[in-house]
Design a protein around this motif. Sequence first.
Motif, mmCIF file in Angstrom:
data_model
loop_
_atom_site.group_PDB
_atom_site.id
_atom_site.type_symbol
_atom_site.label_atom_id
_atom_site.label_comp_id
_atom_site.label_asym_id
_atom_site.label_seq_id
_atom_site.Cartn_x
_atom_site.Cartn_y
_atom_site.Cartn_z
ATOM 1 N N ASN A 223 0.942 -1.248 -0.176
ATOM 2 C CA ASN A 223 -0.124 0.067 0.020
ATOM 3 C C ASN A 223 1.139 1.120 0.155
ATOM 4 O OD1 ASN A 223 -2.556 -1.344 0.470
ATOM 5 N ND2 ASN A 223 -1.540 -1.884 2.468
ATOM 6 N N ASP A 224 0.372 2.282 -0.471
ATOM 7 C CA ASP A 224 1.000 3.518 -0.397
ATOM 8 C C ASP A 224 0.869 4.149 0.962
ATOM 9 O OD1 ASP A 224 -1.381 4.825 -0.692
ATOM 10 O OD2 ASP A 224 -0.990 6.141 -2.183
ATOM 11 N N ALA A 225 1.387 5.442 1.311
ATOM 12 C CA ALA A 225 1.184 5.977 2.631
ATOM 13 C C ALA A 225 -0.177 6.520 2.792
ATOM 14 C CB ALA A 225 2.160 7.083 2.529
ATOM 15 N N ASN A 226 -0.947 6.773 1.756
ATOM 16 C CA ASN A 226 -2.396 7.006 1.989
ATOM 17 C C ASN A 226 -3.362 5.787 1.990
ATOM 18 O OD1 ASN A 226 -1.677 9.605 1.609
ATOM 19 N ND2 ASN A 226 -1.647 9.557 -0.674
ATOM 20 N N GLY A 227 -2.915 4.646 2.006
ATOM 21 C CA GLY A 227 -3.671 3.473 2.260
ATOM 22 C C GLY A 227 -4.200 3.112 1.106
ATOM 23 N N ALA A 228 -3.697 3.510 -0.185
ATOM 24 C CA ALA A 228 -4.338 2.907 -1.594
ATOM 25 C C ALA A 228 -3.658 1.687 -1.996
ATOM 26 C CB ALA A 228 -4.052 4.128 -2.456
ATOM 27 N N SER A 229 -4.200 0.782 -1.885
ATOM 28 C CA SER A 229 -3.697 -0.687 -2.626
ATOM 29 C C SER A 229 -3.167 -0.558 -3.742
ATOM 30 C CB SER A 229 -4.694 -1.863 -2.299
ATOM 31 O OG SER A 229 -5.866 -1.424 -3.044
ATOM 32 N N THR A 230 -2.379 -1.607 -4.200
ATOM 33 C CA THR A 230 -1.708 -1.710 -5.525
ATOM 34 C C THR A 230 -2.097 -2.926 -6.110
ATOM 35 O OG1 THR A 230 0.318 -2.716 -4.423
ATOM 36 C CG2 THR A 230 0.211 -0.283 -4.609
ATOM 37 N N GLU A 231 -1.942 -3.148 -7.335
ATOM 38 C CA GLU A 231 -2.011 -4.253 -7.816
ATOM 39 C C GLU A 231 -0.863 -5.153 -8.162
ATOM 40 O OE1 GLU A 231 -4.938 -5.337 -9.198
ATOM 41 O OE2 GLU A 231 -6.119 -3.817 -8.518
ATOM 42 N N LEU A 232 -1.052 -6.402 -8.099
ATOM 43 C CA LEU A 232 0.159 -7.276 -8.424
ATOM 44 C C LEU A 232 0.405 -7.328 -10.090
ATOM 45 C CD1 LEU A 232 2.285 -9.487 -7.415
ATOM 46 C CD2 LEU A 232 0.354 -11.216 -7.728
ATOM 47 N N ALA A 265 -0.120 7.987 -6.416
ATOM 48 C CA ALA A 265 0.138 7.111 -5.163
ATOM 49 C C ALA A 265 1.331 8.199 -4.345
ATOM 50 C CB ALA A 265 0.929 6.013 -5.509
ATOM 51 N N ALA A 266 1.280 8.044 -2.832
ATOM 52 C CA ALA A 266 2.266 8.680 -2.353
ATOM 53 C C ALA A 266 3.646 8.242 -2.489
ATOM 54 C CB ALA A 266 1.786 8.668 -0.890
ATOM 55 N N ASP A 267 4.535 9.050 -2.130
ATOM 56 C CA ASP A 267 6.051 8.435 -2.416
ATOM 57 C C ASP A 267 6.237 7.422 -1.361
ATOM 58 O OD1 ASP A 267 6.424 10.228 -4.450
ATOM 59 O OD2 ASP A 267 7.246 11.770 -3.196
ATOM 60 N N LYS A 268 5.811 7.318 -0.251
ATOM 61 C CA LYS A 268 6.263 6.456 0.775
ATOM 62 C C LYS A 268 5.225 5.259 0.506
ATOM 63 C CE LYS A 268 6.638 5.906 5.627
ATOM 64 N NZ LYS A 268 6.659 6.498 7.078
ATOM 65 N N VAL A 269 5.847 3.910 0.536
ATOM 66 C CA VAL A 269 4.838 2.498 0.560
ATOM 67 C C VAL A 269 5.168 1.838 1.721
ATOM 68 C CG1 VAL A 269 4.942 2.762 -2.071
ATOM 69 C CG2 VAL A 269 6.748 1.429 -0.778
ATOM 70 N N GLU A 270 4.386 0.983 1.847
ATOM 71 C CA GLU A 270 4.230 -0.042 3.004
ATOM 72 C C GLU A 270 4.113 -1.438 2.583
ATOM 73 O OE1 GLU A 270 2.652 0.485 7.581
ATOM 74 O OE2 GLU A 270 0.883 -0.212 6.275
ATOM 75 N N VAL A 271 4.791 -2.348 3.055
ATOM 76 C CA VAL A 271 4.904 -3.793 2.547
ATOM 77 C C VAL A 271 4.307 -4.382 3.662
ATOM 78 C CG1 VAL A 271 5.896 -5.642 1.672
ATOM 79 C CG2 VAL A 271 6.582 -3.312 0.626
ATOM 80 N N GLU A 272 3.297 -5.305 3.814
ATOM 81 C CA GLU A 272 2.915 -6.219 4.849
ATOM 82 C C GLU A 272 3.267 -7.691 4.255
ATOM 83 O OE1 GLU A 272 -1.235 -5.784 5.666
ATOM 84 O OE2 GLU A 272 -1.154 -3.664 5.295
ATOM 85 N N PHE A 273 3.749 -8.403 5.417
ATOM 86 C CA PHE A 273 4.096 -9.721 4.932
ATOM 87 C C PHE A 273 4.223 -10.748 6.263
ATOM 88 C CE2 PHE A 273 6.999 -13.397 4.358
ATOM 89 C CZ PHE A 273 6.592 -13.950 3.251
ATOM 90 N N SER A 274 3.668 -11.899 6.116
ATOM 91 C CA SER A 274 3.622 -13.020 7.476
ATOM 92 C C SER A 274 3.936 -14.356 6.484
ATOM 93 C CB SER A 274 2.361 -12.848 8.131
ATOM 94 O OG SER A 274 2.308 -13.965 8.671
#
Length: 289
Positions: A223-232, A265-274
């Motif tokens: 996701n980006d910093a604004n919470g918008a999801s991305t496409e694989l 999309a914002a310049d900052k992104v966040e990656v979630e993983f488990s």
Amino acid sequence: MTIPAPPGDQNPVGQGSAAQDPWSPRPSEPAAPHWPSYPMPAPQPRNGMGITALVLGIVGVALGLVIILFWMSWLPALLAVVFGCVGLSHARKGLATNRAMALTGVILGVVGLLFAVGGGVFTVIAVKEATEHARAEADKAEASAAAEKKRKKAEEKARHLSFGAAYTFGNGLKVTVAKPRPFIPDDFVLGHAKGNKAVEVTVTVVNTGTERLSVETGLPNVNDANGASTELVIDGSGRQKVITGYVLPGKKAVGKYAFSLPPDAADKVEVEFSPDAKRWADAYWSGPN
């Protein structure tokens, strides 16, 4: 010449003079009849106070033996002492014959009062200890809850990392997410619209344990910093690699994934993983893309 006697005086000399002489003794009166004497019945003994004292004393002691009934024992015990003292007073005056019974009632009354006082003190102490124990348990539970909240907060903080940092999950898998790099899809691509910005995310999983471990969920979420999801992004270049199966002890598995971000999309992104979303909460890596 002879002087005649006065008329009416016909009694001879010496007769009736005694009756007419006021100084002569009167004849004795007849004696009063004599009735036989009978013994007077003795008064009934007043033993009621002693009996009452004994009964009340027994009741007071019986109630005092039951701790929870101490508040009921003091009244009959006190009455036993009062009635017993009255009974002893009657016995000293000879009005009662059950001095021992009255004395026993007094003794039992005193014992009952002692039981009542002891029960009251015991109850106060027990209530105080129970209250202190409950307060201590509440404080302990509150401290435990605070510690648990602090631990979760620390764990939550520990699960938020910067790109390039490593996080070790509970099963011993150490995961590192590298800083996303620009990705240029080839002509045959799915999930990437024209004008979007594509990035490549690299996930490295190292097994730090002594047994092989499986990676149940090998796909990260971006996701980006604004919470918008991305496409694989899927293309035919073969550069993407999904982590699946097992990771042997001391070995590592590397996954490469491409994602398409919208133009705004914002310049900052966040990656979630488990490695296993059912067992372990996601870790988060963030930073500029």
